[in-house]
Design an enzyme around this catalytic site. Structure first.
Site, mmCIF file in Angstrom:
data_model
loop_
_atom_site.group_PDB
_atom_site.id
_atom_site.type_symbol
_atom_site.label_atom_id
_atom_site.label_comp_id
_atom_site.label_asym_id
_atom_site.label_seq_id
_atom_site.Cartn_x
_atom_site.Cartn_y
_atom_site.Cartn_z
ATOM 1 N N GLY A 1 77.954 14.681 85.933
ATOM 2 C CA GLY A 1 76.810 14.507 85.134
ATOM 3 C C GLY A 1 76.453 15.420 84.093
ATOM 4 O O GLY A 1 75.952 16.471 84.467
ATOM 5 N N GLY B 1 74.287 15.496 81.706
ATOM 6 C CA GLY B 1 73.170 15.207 81.008
ATOM 7 C C GLY B 1 72.035 16.394 81.205
ATOM 8 O O GLY B 1 72.450 17.520 81.341
ATOM 9 N N ILE C 1 69.680 17.007 83.641
ATOM 10 C CA ILE C 1 69.729 18.056 84.876
ATOM 11 C C ILE C 1 70.940 18.799 85.208
ATOM 12 O O ILE C 1 71.076 19.808 85.635
ATOM 13 C CB ILE C 1 69.344 16.835 85.830
ATOM 14 C CG1 ILE C 1 67.733 16.209 85.569
ATOM 15 C CG2 ILE C 1 69.445 17.560 87.359
ATOM 16 C CD1 ILE C 1 67.397 15.173 86.576
ATOM 17 N N ILE D 1 73.389 11.934 87.791
ATOM 18 C CA ILE D 1 73.952 10.928 87.077
ATOM 19 C C ILE D 1 72.797 9.888 86.971
ATOM 20 O O ILE D 1 73.034 8.705 86.155
ATOM 21 C CB ILE D 1 75.119 10.037 87.641
ATOM 22 C CG1 ILE D 1 74.829 9.585 89.177
ATOM 23 C CG2 ILE D 1 76.411 11.166 87.585
ATOM 24 C CD1 ILE D 1 75.879 8.737 89.526
ATOM 25 N N GLY D 2 71.686 10.235 87.116
ATOM 26 C CA GLY D 2 70.524 9.496 86.884
ATOM 27 C C GLY D 2 69.398 9.429 88.034
ATOM 28 O O GLY D 2 69.547 10.120 88.949
ATOM 29 N N ARG D 3 68.455 8.556 87.677
ATOM 30 C CA ARG D 3 67.207 8.287 88.545
ATOM 31 C C ARG D 3 67.015 6.892 88.893
ATOM 32 O O ARG D 3 67.342 5.925 87.846
ATOM 33 C CB ARG D 3 66.126 9.012 87.987
ATOM 34 C CG ARG D 3 66.178 10.190 87.451
ATOM 35 C CD ARG D 3 66.131 11.417 88.352
ATOM 36 N NE ARG D 3 64.786 11.376 89.136
ATOM 37 C CZ ARG D 3 64.655 12.326 90.143
ATOM 38 N NH1 ARG D 3 65.507 13.515 90.362
ATOM 39 N NH2 ARG D 3 63.446 12.233 90.718
ATOM 40 N N ASP E 1 57.794 8.219 85.169
ATOM 41 C CA ASP E 1 59.148 7.805 85.473
ATOM 42 C C ASP E 1 59.160 6.452 85.970
ATOM 43 O O ASP E 1 60.440 5.441 85.628
ATOM 44 C CB ASP E 1 59.993 8.537 86.239
ATOM 45 C CG ASP E 1 60.151 10.132 85.392
ATOM 46 O OD1 ASP E 1 59.693 10.315 84.431
ATOM 47 O OD2 ASP E 1 61.190 10.645 85.994
ATOM 48 N N HIS F 1 56.016 37.862 60.616
ATOM 49 C CA HIS F 1 57.150 38.440 60.901
ATOM 50 C C HIS F 1 56.908 39.725 61.640
ATOM 51 O O HIS F 1 55.965 40.411 61.262
ATOM 52 C CB HIS F 1 57.694 38.758 59.441
ATOM 53 C CG HIS F 1 58.852 39.911 59.246
ATOM 54 N ND1 HIS F 1 60.258 39.055 59.528
ATOM 55 C CD2 HIS F 1 59.172 41.034 59.003
ATOM 56 C CE1 HIS F 1 61.145 40.057 59.421
ATOM 57 N NE2 HIS F 1 60.211 41.280 59.116
#
Length: 371
Positions: free
Chosen positions: A73, A75, A77, A174-176, A216, A350
């Site tokens: 995966g 992504g 994570i 690969i996900g949750r 989530d 700057h």
């Protein structure tokens, strides 16, 4: 009152928590906020065992750094762990099924290209358009068979040829999946969708009266980020106390803690064109900044996506040093409906990294000074 234990909804206006000693606490409520979150997605083909095949939770509990590891995966994570473990001395390979790393709609493709280039510099191996088909344990290690991704269109003979790869451990990213089972949602008439996600309205209220949900547990239909969950919590509490707060997802910054960092807010150039916006975009490399040269972090760039007709900024995408700090200016610009001209008329100190926004603004409207 804070109770550490396993909680569940016992019915309308009643919750129950069982602590470590087995004592049951009954807790009446007038308003309820569900914030049970998610856990790493476990798939039958690559089941977690906590030893060789790790979840992201397992990876946080490692007591020693593996000599080699394959991360399944590419992504957020997966890429974050790739840079962490590489920095700690592991030999890292990332396997991603889609054509690029960080294949999120919100991440600009240029950011993915630069991140992949920086991975190569750090000798992090990555394979895109590939999946782990199977594995076996050989001499105390994992032997992985890696084949073509089912998402790849028209794979050639080279793409279809399977690869064999040995590693000490494999990390699955690969996900949750939702933590919505076994918490008593049925007792209050809240039914998650087929994947376990809970639906709410713009006030964070579920279909049940006086019951809200945040974080989530709402799933990818919302935005699964900690700072989004926190804001959703504020909205839910406001409304539970009688206010009329609305959750606004139009200007949510994304923060990815790779090396270099990646940050974004608003539309990508591709998304803006899909929406029919007359796009005006400009990008500037960090190496053009004196501060980036001084601190020795010159990799990366910033991009501003604007509506050419109104001049309004609709997207900001940064990969580079402290990108996750710098994205705040872009978030405020989009939230406030600012134009690129307004940005270029704002004096930036700057030498600082924040000058990347000023220089990119000038570049976007065709008046580049230094970038």
């Amino acid at each position: 009152r804070y109770i550490l234990g396993k909680g569940e909804i016992a019915g309308p206006n009643l919750a129950r928590a069982t602590d470590a000693d087995g004592q049951v606490h009954e807790i009446p409520w007038d308003k309820l906020i569900i914030a049970t979150g998610t856990r790493p997605l476990n798939i039958p083909a690559l089941p977690f065992d906590g030893q060789r095949i790790l979840s992201s939770n397992d990876a946080l509990s490692l007591e020693e750094i593996p000599e080699s590891i394959v991360i399944v995966g590419g992504g957020v994570i997966g890429c974050e762990f790739a840079f962490i473990l590489n920095a700690l001395g592991a030999r890292v390979t990332v396997v991603e099924a889609l054509p690029r790393l960080l294949p999120l709609p919100s991440v600009d493709e240029d950011c993915s290209k630069i991140l992949q280039r920086e991975m190569k510099k750090k000798k992090i191996n990555f394979l895109v358009n590939r999946t782990v088909e199977s594995y076996e344990q050989v001499d105390g290690k994992l032997r992985l068979t890696i084949g073509p991704s089912p998402f790849m269109e028209k794979p050639g003979p080279k793409d279809q040829k399977p690869l064999s790869l040995d590693a000490e451990k494999m990390l699955i990213c690969i996900g949750r999946q939702a933590n919505s089972q076994g918490i008593g949602l049925e007792t209050i008439g809240v039914t998650p969708d087929e994947r376990g996600w809970i639906e709410t309205d713009e006030r964070m209220m579920t279909c049940a009266r006086d019951v809200y949900a945040i974080g989530d547990i709402l799933g990818p239909a919302k935005i699964m980020l900690a700072h989004v969950a926190s804001t959703e919590g504020e909205v839910a509490v406001d409304n539970a106390l009688g206010a009329g707060s609305i959750m606004d997802y139009n200007a949510v910054p994304g923060a990815i803690f790779t090396t270099p960092e990646v940050a974004n807010v608003g539309l990508t150039e591709h998304q803006a064109r899909e929406q029919g916006i007359n796009v005006q975009a400009g990008s500037v490399l960090f190496r053009s900044l004196g501060k980036a040269q001084v601190i020795g972090e010159i990799a990366g760039q910033a991009k501003i996506v604007a509506d050419a007709d109104s001049g309004r900024i609709v997207g900001v995408h940064i990969i580079g040093p402290h990108a996750t700090d710098l994205i705040g200016e872009g978030t405020l610009a989009i939230k406030s409906g600012l134009t690129v001209k307004a940005l270029t008329e704002t004096i930036h100190a700057h030498p600082t990294l924040s000058e990347i926004m000023l220089e990119t603004g000038f570049k976007t409207i065709g008046h580049a000074l230094h970038g």
